[in-house]
Design an enzyme around this catalytic site. Structure first.
Site, PDB file in Angstrom:
ATOM      1  CB  ILE A   1      -0.961   0.005   1.204  1.00 48.80           C
ATOM      2  CG1 ILE A   1      -1.856  -1.233   1.161  1.00 48.80           C
ATOM      3  CG2 ILE A   1      -1.813   1.274   1.183  1.00 48.80           C
ATOM      4  CD1 ILE A   1      -2.873  -1.313   2.283  1.00 48.80           C
ATOM      5  CG  HIS A   2       2.433   2.314  -3.804  1.00 47.02           C
ATOM      6  ND1 HIS A   2       2.032   3.233  -4.748  1.00 47.02           N
ATOM      7  CD2 HIS A   2       2.121   1.096  -4.299  1.00 47.02           C
ATOM      8  CE1 HIS A   2       1.511   2.580  -5.788  1.00 47.02           C
ATOM      9  NE2 HIS A   2       1.550   1.284  -5.535  1.00 47.02           N
ATOM     10  CB  ALA A   3       1.706   7.627  -2.484  1.00 49.65           C
TER      11      ALA A   3
ATOM     12  N   PRO B   1      -2.413   3.720  -4.105  1.00 47.18           N
ATOM     13  CG  PRO B   1      -1.536   1.615  -3.566  1.00 47.18           C
ATOM     14  CD  PRO B   1      -1.227   2.875  -4.323  1.00 47.18           C
ATOM     15  CB  ALA B   2      -2.285   5.013   0.691  1.00 41.77           C
TER      16      ALA B   2
END
Length: 85
Positions: free
Chosen positions: A14-16, A18-19
């Site tokens: 969960i990087h920027a 998809p976050a």
């Protein structure tokens, strides 16, 4: 209160991006939505809290939803996680 667990399949975790999408989806609902990873928890409506969990591929997260629209929120979030993470 409703909840589900999900094992992250996305290679980048969960990087920027998809976050941000998860926060946007969670913000559509009035229910309180929390994501747990190990012994940490984060308000799924706050991007910095979600990023602070450092969720990687293979990690299992638990999402809890509590509020008047919890059934709808749970269904939408389960679908979101399956399709995006």
């Amino acid at each position: 209160m409703k909840e589900f667990t999900y094992k992250i399949c996305d290679d980048l975790g969960i990087h920027a991006r998809p976050a941000g999408l998860a926060v946007k989806k969670a913000s559509e609902f009035s229910s309180e939505i929390t994501m747990y990873k190990d012994d940490k928890k984060a308000d799924l409506k706050r991007i910095f809290a979600v990023m602070g969990l450092s969720v990687k591929k293979g990690d299992t997260v638990r999402i809890t939803v509590e509020g008047k629209d919890e059934d709808e929120a749970l269904s939408a979030l389960e679908s979101f996680f399956r399709n995006n993470l």
